[in-house]
Design an enzyme around this catalytic site. Structure first.
Site, mmCIF file in Angstrom:
data_model
loop_
_atom_site.group_PDB
_atom_site.id
_atom_site.type_symbol
_atom_site.label_atom_id
_atom_site.label_comp_id
_atom_site.label_asym_id
_atom_site.label_seq_id
_atom_site.Cartn_x
_atom_site.Cartn_y
_atom_site.Cartn_z
ATOM 1 N N LYS A 73 6.447 9.884 13.440
ATOM 2 C CA LYS A 73 5.432 8.848 13.017
ATOM 3 C C LYS A 73 4.582 8.052 14.032
ATOM 4 O O LYS A 73 3.279 7.998 13.765
ATOM 5 C CB LYS A 73 6.050 7.982 12.454
ATOM 6 C CG LYS A 73 5.284 7.211 10.873
ATOM 7 C CD LYS A 73 3.915 7.515 10.438
ATOM 8 C CE LYS A 73 3.172 6.182 10.187
ATOM 9 N NZ LYS A 73 2.289 6.538 9.305
ATOM 10 N N CYS A 85 -2.281 0.186 10.272
ATOM 11 C CA CYS A 85 -1.448 1.390 11.542
ATOM 12 C C CYS A 85 -2.190 1.612 12.675
ATOM 13 O O CYS A 85 -1.109 1.825 13.708
ATOM 14 C CB CYS A 85 -1.725 2.656 10.947
ATOM 15 S SG CYS A 85 -1.616 2.696 8.506
ATOM 16 N N LYS A 144 -2.081 -0.908 14.983
ATOM 17 C CA LYS A 144 -0.054 -1.984 15.619
ATOM 18 C C LYS A 144 1.169 -0.687 16.372
ATOM 19 O O LYS A 144 2.305 -0.655 17.125
ATOM 20 C CB LYS A 144 0.196 -2.176 13.788
ATOM 21 C CG LYS A 144 2.118 -2.691 14.544
ATOM 22 C CD LYS A 144 2.773 -2.434 12.714
ATOM 23 C CE LYS A 144 2.275 -1.808 11.663
ATOM 24 N NZ LYS A 144 3.901 -1.388 10.497
ATOM 25 N N GLY A 175 -9.507 -0.753 13.728
ATOM 26 C CA GLY A 175 -9.172 -0.864 12.141
ATOM 27 C C GLY A 175 -7.820 -0.767 11.385
ATOM 28 O O GLY A 175 -8.021 0.174 12.237
ATOM 29 N N ARG A 185 -4.362 9.417 17.809
ATOM 30 C CA ARG A 185 -5.365 8.310 17.270
ATOM 31 C C ARG A 185 -6.273 7.570 18.076
ATOM 32 O O ARG A 185 -7.549 7.740 18.393
ATOM 33 C CB ARG A 185 -5.166 8.700 14.911
ATOM 34 C CG ARG A 185 -6.339 8.631 14.678
ATOM 35 C CD ARG A 185 -6.541 8.924 13.572
ATOM 36 N NE ARG A 185 -7.249 8.980 12.572
ATOM 37 C CZ ARG A 185 -8.554 9.986 12.128
ATOM 38 N NH1 ARG A 185 -8.100 11.163 12.889
ATOM 39 N NH2 ARG A 185 -8.984 9.479 11.130
ATOM 40 N N ASP A 206 10.124 -6.937 -5.317
ATOM 41 C CA ASP A 206 8.706 -7.511 -3.783
ATOM 42 C C ASP A 206 9.400 -9.218 -4.409
ATOM 43 O O ASP A 206 9.981 -9.360 -5.342
ATOM 44 C CB ASP A 206 7.942 -7.381 -4.253
ATOM 45 C CG ASP A 206 6.883 -7.840 -3.400
ATOM 46 O OD1 ASP A 206 6.247 -6.206 -2.762
ATOM 47 O OD2 ASP A 206 6.036 -8.773 -2.652
ATOM 48 N N TYR A 238 0.883 -1.060 -0.021
ATOM 49 C CA TYR A 238 0.075 0.294 -0.179
ATOM 50 C C TYR A 238 0.857 1.432 -0.156
ATOM 51 O O TYR A 238 0.334 2.690 -0.241
ATOM 52 C CB TYR A 238 -1.323 0.097 1.286
ATOM 53 C CG TYR A 238 -1.948 -0.772 0.899
ATOM 54 C CD1 TYR A 238 -3.123 -1.186 0.575
ATOM 55 C CD2 TYR A 238 -2.187 -2.239 1.002
ATOM 56 C CE1 TYR A 238 -4.592 -1.166 0.289
ATOM 57 C CE2 TYR A 238 -2.557 -2.664 1.110
ATOM 58 C CZ TYR A 238 -4.112 -2.529 0.657
ATOM 59 O OH TYR A 238 -5.461 -3.540 0.725
HETATM 60 N N1 SAJ Z 1 -11.524 5.658 12.635
HETATM 61 C C1 SAJ Z 1 -12.778 5.807 14.558
HETATM 62 N N2 SAJ Z 1 -12.922 7.022 14.582
HETATM 63 C C2 SAJ Z 1 -12.316 8.094 14.801
HETATM 64 C C3 SAJ Z 1 -11.522 7.983 13.027
HETATM 65 C C4 SAJ Z 1 -11.109 6.996 12.863
HETATM 66 O O1 SAJ Z 1 -13.387 4.570 15.264
HETATM 67 O O2 SAJ Z 1 -12.598 9.286 14.567
HETATM 68 C C5 SAJ Z 1 -11.379 3.698 12.958
HETATM 69 C C6 SAJ Z 1 -11.922 3.562 11.675
HETATM 70 O O3 SAJ Z 1 -13.234 3.384 11.275
HETATM 71 C C7 SAJ Z 1 -10.563 2.407 11.336
HETATM 72 C C8 SAJ Z 1 -9.951 2.971 12.187
HETATM 73 O O4 SAJ Z 1 -9.625 3.799 13.721
HETATM 74 O O5 SAJ Z 1 -10.855 1.605 11.816
HETATM 75 C C9 SAJ Z 1 -8.064 4.102 11.616
HETATM 76 O O6 SAJ Z 1 -8.626 4.645 10.458
HETATM 77 P P1 SAJ Z 1 -7.898 6.230 10.637
HETATM 78 O O7 SAJ Z 1 -8.492 7.001 9.339
HETATM 79 O O8 SAJ Z 1 -6.667 6.289 11.343
HETATM 80 O O9 SAJ Z 1 -7.584 5.758 9.047
HETATM 81 P P2 SAJ Z 1 -6.000 4.718 8.703
HETATM 82 O O10 SAJ Z 1 -5.025 3.529 9.378
HETATM 83 O O11 SAJ Z 1 -6.452 4.185 7.272
HETATM 84 O O12 SAJ Z 1 -4.664 5.923 8.544
HETATM 85 C C10 SAJ Z 1 -4.005 5.782 9.770
HETATM 86 C C11 SAJ Z 1 -3.717 8.188 8.866
HETATM 87 N N3 SAJ Z 1 -2.780 8.832 10.372
HETATM 88 C C12 SAJ Z 1 -3.422 9.654 11.375
HETATM 89 O O13 SAJ Z 1 -4.381 10.432 10.895
HETATM 90 C C13 SAJ Z 1 -2.910 9.751 11.986
HETATM 91 C C14 SAJ Z 1 -2.856 8.002 7.629
HETATM 92 O O14 SAJ Z 1 -2.465 8.903 8.035
HETATM 93 C C15 SAJ Z 1 -1.431 6.999 7.842
HETATM 94 O O15 SAJ Z 1 -0.716 7.642 6.953
HETATM 95 C C16 SAJ Z 1 -1.430 5.925 8.183
HETATM 96 O O16 SAJ Z 1 -2.117 5.433 9.399
HETATM 97 C C17 SAJ Z 1 -0.757 4.970 8.049
HETATM 98 O O17 SAJ Z 1 0.083 4.554 6.985
HETATM 99 O O18 SAJ Z 1 0.261 4.922 9.447
#
Ligand code: SAJ
Length: 453
Positions: free
Chosen positions: A226, A280, A283, A277, A233, A50, A30
């Site tokens: 990072k 990121c 973990k 879920g 979050r 890869d 990704y």
């Molecule tokens: N979620 C909630 N409540 C919220 C926001 C998200 O329950 O208010 C849940 C989502 O439904 C999901 C999980 O959290 O199950 C993760 O969602 P996410 O929107 O945080 O997105 P990711 O994991 O796809 O991406 C995160 C992002 N990090 C931040 O916003 C700080 C992204 O910018 C990073 O690049 C990515 O991790 C990464 O690769 O580390």
């Protein structure tokens, strides 16, 4: 900036920024795929590397192995132009590359400890081939200290070269979310943390070719920043989810509570959900706190436990909703809407839908699943539409906030479902009053039932 550099470093930068510079991206998942595609678009001769033959074969045909808006167009045009190639991971691949970008996964094991084997394997292939003047940029998410404690000694030993002098090494963490990866790769501020000043300057010059906004720092600061972003979050969402449980107890609505608290200019509580879920947030908190001893329990682990508990809570809500509507759980048909871990993506890695569906399969008569993007059902029956999934069902359970689920035709759904139908809203997508007036019972995470409902 160039005036600050020694002649050697300046020559090395020039070589890297030449149109014919060869660049390797190791790990085409990704993060690696957008990286390879965008550097090819910026004029570099890119080899995407890869260990999976099927991935390499797809890229060679100009296809994207993942669904990501805009990605396949860039891949196909640059495979055609010859700027983007794909190869299997052989040690000899690295000999002629001036820039090597590592984007392999750094998962955690069942013991929650980081598994750096993919990264170490890549470094072991790169090290003996490393030429003077090469930049190695690591973009994989790392436990703090990895660059200085593990990568620097290993690459120095394997190559016989001196870091930040003979070759350059930087930590350049990615910040892209699935669904908006191309835009975020280019537009999000990009941290560049070298293991020394030359490495920071060289890596910044290279990444500036693709990323609009570069922020220079050092490797440990970038590593901690990072993992801190995603941990912040996760902790924030855990707090929202804890508020949800408090609201359920006191017959209040967490959506209203959070909206009111967020009217304070310095408060920004995230959204509640059925769990957290994705690869990121589930973990990175463990990477951040790895091998750190805290005097008391860490807030980070507690938050992880709260978010991991939410799928169980959702199953509890579903059981209550069925019982309160006079239904026997064992005889019930349940429809799950959404297996993706978040809205409008086809990615179901570490989705809270998985533990929920697996548990429901053990306690209900039938579980059908509909997701407009994901084919994964975790053993439940797959339906091709919301209507098909809802036919003959007792309960609709919303687990992903896909746009398609925002405006459900409730009266049409009710006519397809069994008597006394229930909606369990794990994303708080629907207006409770609208659901109730359409003839459903409404159960939502953080929606404390009023005494008269
Ligand atoms: N979620 C909630 N409540 C919220 C926001 C998200 O329950 O208010 C849940 C989502 O439904 C999901 C999980 O959290 O199950 C993760 O969602 P996410 O929107 O945080 O997105 P990711 O994991 O796809 O991406 C995160 C992002 N990090 C931040 O916003 C700080 C992204 O910018 C990073 O690049 C990515 O991790 C990464 O690769 O580390």
């Amino acid at each position: 900036m160039i005036e600050k550099l020694t002649q050697k470093v300046s020559n090395d930068v020039d070589c890297m920024l030449k149109q014919q510079c060869t660049l390797a991206v190791v790990g085409t998942g990704y993060v690696g795929l957008p990286t390879a595609a965008l550097f090819a678009q910026a004029g570099f001769n890119v080899t995407a590397i890869d260990i999976r033959e099927s991935i390499v074969a797809r890229i060679r045909k100009g296809h994207s192995p993942i669904q990501e808006p805009g990605l396949e167009t860039i891949i196909s045009s640059h495979v055609q132009s010859g700027k983007l190639k794909a190869e299997l991971l052989y040690s000899s691949i690295f000999r002629d590359k001036r820039v090597i970008i590592i984007t392999v996964q750094t998962p955690i094991g069942v013991d929650k400890k980081p598994d750096l084997s993919f990264l170490i394997n890549a470094i072991q292939k790169i090290g003996p081939e490393l030429q003077e003047g090469t930049l190695v940029a690591v973009c994989s998410t790392l436990p703090p200290g990895t660059m200085h404690d593990k990568i620097v000694p290993l690459l120095s030993r394997l190559s016989g070269l001196t870091p930040d002098k003979d070759f350059y090494l930087a930590y350049v963490p990615e910040r892209i979310a699935p669904g908006v990866a191309i835009k975020e790769f280019v537009e999000s501020p990009r941290l560049v943390g070298g293991i020394g000043p030359n490495s920071t300057l060289i890596a910044s010059s290279v990444f500036r070719r693709v990323c609009k906004n570069i922020i220079e720092t050092d490797a440990p600061t970038a590593e901690i920043s990072k993992t801190a972003e995603n941990t912040f979050r996760d902790v924030n969402i855990a707090f929202a989810n804890q508020l949800a449980l408090i609201c359920e107890k006191h017959h209040a609505d967490v959506v209203k509570v959070i909206a009111l608290a967020n009217t304070h200019t310095r408060v920004n509580i995230h959204l509640v959900g059925p769990g957290v879920g994705g690869p990121c947030l589930t973990k990175d908190p463990y990477l951040l706190i790895y091998e750190t001893i805290f005097p008391n329990q860490s807030i980070v682990e507690t938050a992880r436990q709260i978010n991991d508990y939410m799928p169980k809570h959702m199953v509890g809500l579903l059981i209550d909703s069925l019982k309160n509507n006079g239904k026997n759980v064992r005889d019930s048909y349940v429809t799950v809407l959404g297996t993706a871990y978040k809205a409008d993506v086809d990615d179901s890695r570490f989705t809270p839908s998985e533990p929920i569906i697996r548990e429901l399969l053990g306690i209900c008569k039938n579980v059908s699943v509909y997701d407009p993007y994901c084919t994964e059902t975790f053993g439940a029956k797959r339906a091709c539409s919301i209507a098909e999934a809802a036919s003959g069902s007792d309960c609709l359970m919303i687990l992903t906030d896909h746009s398609e689920f925002k405006n459900l035709d409730l009266s049409a759904l009710k006519s397809l479902m069994n008597g006394s139908p229930v909606i369990v809203d794990g994303r708080r997508m629907l207006m409770p009053d609208r659901v109730l007036s359409a003839g459903f019972s409404y159960y939502g995470v953080g929606y404390g039932q009023k005494h008269d409902e």
